[in-house]
Motif scaffolding. Structure first.
Motif, PDB file in Angstrom:
ATOM      1  N   HIS A 180     -22.202  13.333 100.791  1.00  0.00           N
ATOM      2  CA  HIS A 180     -21.272  13.175  99.672  1.00  0.00           C
ATOM      3  C   HIS A 180     -21.968  13.198  98.314  1.00  0.00           C
ATOM      4  CE1 HIS A 180     -18.169  11.049 102.494  1.00  0.00           C
ATOM      5  NE2 HIS A 180     -18.270  12.349 102.709  1.00  0.00           N
ATOM      6  N   ALA A 181     -23.287  13.059  98.310  1.00  0.00           N
ATOM      7  CA  ALA A 181     -24.046  13.087  97.054  1.00  0.00           C
ATOM      8  C   ALA A 181     -24.525  14.481  96.704  1.00  0.00           C
ATOM      9  CB  ALA A 181     -25.242  12.142  97.153  1.00  0.00           C
ATOM     10  N   GLN A 182     -24.337  15.440  97.611  1.00  0.00           N
ATOM     11  CA  GLN A 182     -24.774  16.812  97.363  1.00  0.00           C
ATOM     12  C   GLN A 182     -23.569  17.708  97.136  1.00  0.00           C
ATOM     13  OE1 GLN A 182     -27.897  18.616  99.634  1.00  0.00           O
ATOM     14  NE2 GLN A 182     -28.432  16.675 100.584  1.00  0.00           N
ATOM     15  N   GLY A 183     -23.777  18.778  96.411  1.00  0.00           N
ATOM     16  CA  GLY A 183     -22.709  19.717  96.123  1.00  0.00           C
ATOM     17  C   GLY A 183     -22.549  19.896  94.636  1.00  0.00           C
ATOM     18  N   VAL A 184     -21.328  19.668  94.138  1.00  0.00           N
ATOM     19  CA  VAL A 184     -20.999  19.935  92.744  1.00  0.00           C
ATOM     20  C   VAL A 184     -20.069  18.847  92.230  1.00  0.00           C
ATOM     21  CG1 VAL A 184     -19.927  21.584  91.143  1.00  0.00           C
ATOM     22  CG2 VAL A 184     -21.209  22.427  93.128  1.00  0.00           C
TER      23      VAL A 184
END
Length: 678
Positions: A180-184
């Protein structure tokens, strides 16, 4: 760039002449490119985007002067900017995305649900979309959406002390928290009456698009058998984007996020390598061409131990569903992002978009691994402002790989089914006459046509007036080592004209101009804009000293991020060795520099805190504010050290009382209200 990327792929071309001979021969080419600035402008004016038009129309036709006093090298745990400038911190890891979201806990003990409602970790590429904009660049300079990549997590800062990936205290919820801490992240920001940028915390635009979010596949590979899984038998719907490195943006107001080190997350469910069998020989060759020789996941992540989606022995094709450029509409939270398979699958760094005179869209991309390639995509359709069809322009077109020849010319080789490889064989014969399969295996196609292996291609930037493209080649310590590029792959140890140094620990920047000023073309002319180096450590004439305009006042290593402002100044961001000793003595913390492409002058504009990477850059339309990301502050201790002793490398940005550093965005402005950089 992810410092935990453990792939070890050295370079391959052989050296045909000495570095001094090559540089002397190419100096004529450099003079041609430098003297010709502006000659190709007419061919690009039809495709210029609004932010660049003022510069294109300026009478001088030259880059604006570097109007600031350079900052000195630093080893301090702070951000430093030039005299007359100020800065503030915005959007730290863990800041709430909406009113009522959990506040950040200093012990990093938030669970996965809390993290999904907070700003992600390790900020990278970003772009400011004016709230009233239509083309991605023009509109309000006081309110907009700041869209930010979040590349990976640093476990010993991200998790509480005692939680070790794959080991003690590890659980599915910790995996989900990292996902949930990775992406955009998309954050609605506004300039308040006191001149401070603030998040609009009740905005419906604020959100995280992370490794569990729903996305869909688009383009020629969508639905291909190699993308089908038990959870998605049609090969059209995919969960998640992660490993998000650099970025791009489109003139139809969408954001491009680039999936880079996706390979690090796929493993064998925690089992030793020897207990895991490849499904077949073709899968082994394909997987190792991207992942290298290992079968297990990077131990810093260990998602495969609790999420079977990342155990390739259970779901082999999930591996193929990542490593793409993803298009996001920041203004439509209900629209699922799209993975653009026409742009190829590899370790994407960024996506630099320009528009040709006839309206066709061109996207330049680098594959960030040692001895990988530079690519460009040319759309089949044409861009028309406001047209609904713009949203599918990146679904159909031709992908090319670059060949840099020793005489300062180059070719774009189409990765098409009818292209002949270096053995005179049709590419289609290698990929079952299926373009979708070729795009899933983009690296293998580029291998077959003889593209030039480069020293870790990272960001590419296009000059706003001339269309000249610049690419950072951040480093390649394996060039000249004699190591194989990949299992069963070639072993070409020497330097070449475009990558002129063995064991290239400092990196360089290469640039090219398309023949006739047309980005759709298949030939180009190139030179080396700058060889990074260290004059404090190496004698005059030593290639490790760098180009002539590298001095003790602006020495740097590992150029990474790259961007032009509207006046044609080139902004260079670094992600290198900041240990300030040995070969790197006197280079200090990572930094951001500004270059004049015409004269080659370089000045240091910013230094970051200890252990950080400086990455990602974007402006408000009036250029009064520039946003820059600080990634992995405090990087340095390994996981075992971090579990055993206090973390003291950095406490940026919260200060000495903080328990751990926090990646964040920095906004910079000129105190007199002028444009940044002038």
């Amino acid at each position: 760039m992810n410092p935990f990327d453990l792939d070890d792929i050295p370079a391959n071309p052989s050296r045909a002449e000495s570095l001094d001979q090559m540089l002397a021969r190419l100096e004529g080419r450099r003079r041609f490119l430098r003297g010709g600035l502006g000659l190709g402008a007419v061919g690009f004016l039809g495709g210029l985007l609004p932010a660049a038009q003022a510069f294109a129309d300026s009478p001088s036709g030259r880059a604006a002067a570097l109007g600031f006093k350079a900052v000195p090298m630093s080893t301090a745990d702070t951000v430093a900017v030039p005299e007359g400038y100020a800065h503030a911190v915005l959007n730290r890891w863990g800041d709430p995305l909406a009113a009522g979201a959990p506040a950040f806990r200093g012990d990093a003990g938030d669970d996965s649900a809390a993290q999904a409602a907070q700003v992600g970790y390790n900020h990278d590429g970003l772009h400011f979309f004016p709230i009233d904009g239509k083309d991605g660049v023009s509109g309000s300079s006081t309110e907009g959406l700041l869209v930010t990549n979040h590349e990976y997590v640093t476990p010993h800062y991200f998790f509480p002390q005692g939680v070790q990936p794959g080991g003690t205290g590890w659980s599915l919820d910790w995996v989900r928290k990292a996902q949930h801490a990775q992406g955009v992240s998309v954050t609605h920001i506004r300039l308040d009456a006191q001149g401070r940028w603030r998040r609009v915390e009740d905005s419906p635009y604020n959100r995280m698009i992370h490794a569990d979010s729903p996305l869909r596949m688009s383009g020629p590979a969508a639905g291909h058998a190699l993308l089908r899984t038990r959870a998605d038998p049609e090969g059209m719907q995919v969960r998640g984007t992660f490993g998000n490195c650099g970025n791009g943006w489109t003139p139809w107001n969408t954001y491009l996020t680039c999936e880079e080190n996706f390979t690090d997350y796929f493993g064998t469910g925690g089992r030793p390598d020897e207990q895991a069998e490849y499904p077949d020989e073709d899968y082994r060759r394909h997987m190792q061409r991207y992942k290298g020789g290992g079968k297990t996941a990077d131990p810093e992540y260990a998602w495969d131990t609790h999420d079977a989606r990342f155990d390739w022995t259970q779901e082999p094709n999930e591996y193929n569903r990542h490593g793409w450029v993803v298009e996001i509409d920041p203004f439509d939270p209900a629209a699922p992002p799209r993975k653009l398979t026409a742009l190829g699958r590899f370790k994407h760094e960024n996506a630099a978009l320009t528009v040709a005179a006839d309206g066709r869209v061109v996207v330049y991309m680098g594959d960030d691994q040692r001895s990988e390639y530079i690519y460009k995509f040319v759309s089949e359709g044409t861009y028309r402002p406001g047209a609904a069809g713009n949203r599918t322009l990146l679904d159909r077109g031709t992908l090319y790989a670059a060949r840099f020849d020793g005489d300062g010319t180059g070719l774009w080789i189409p990765l098409a089914l009818d292209t002949l490889d270096t053995d005179g064989r049709r590419l289609g014969a290698r990929f079952n006459d299926n373009l979708g399969e070729l795009l899933v295996k983009t690296r293998q196609a580029a291998d077959a046509v003889g593209a030039t292996p480069m020293d870790r291609p990272e960001w590419i930037a296009v000059h706003p007036r001339t269309g000249e493209a610049y690419a950072t080649l951040t480093n390649n310590a394996d060039r000249g080592s004699g190591k194989a590029r990949w299992p069963d792959g070639p072993d070409h140890p020497g330097a070449d004209a475009a990558n002129p140094r063995d064991k290239n620990i400092y990196g360089h920047i290469v640039r090219w101009r398309e023949e006739g000023g047309d980005p759709r073309g298949t030939s180009f002319q190139w030179d080396i804009f700058v060889l990074a180096g260290n004059p404090l450590r190496h004698a005059e004439g030593d290639p490790r000293r760098g180009s002539a305009h590298i001095s003790a006042d602006n020495t740097f290593n590992s150029p990474d991020g790259l961007c032009f402002d509207a006046q044609g100044r080139l902004w260079i961001l670094t992600d290198g060795n900041d240990k300030n000793g040995g070969d790197y003595e006197g280079q200090g913390n990572n930094q951001m520099l500004v270059a004049d492409p015409v004269s080659g002058e370089l000045r240091r504009f910013l230094t970051g805190p200890r252990g950080c990477e400086v990455t990602g850059i974007t402006w408000t339309p009036d250029q009064r504010f520039v946003f820059v990301n600080i990634q992995h502050p405090g990087d340095g201790p390994d996981l075992d050290q971090a579990q055993a002793e206090p973390l003291t490398v950095s406490t940026w940005p919260d200060g000495p009382a903080a328990t751990r550093p926090r990646p964040a965005t920095v906004v910079i402005w000129k105190k007199d209200g002028g444009a940044v950089g002038t």
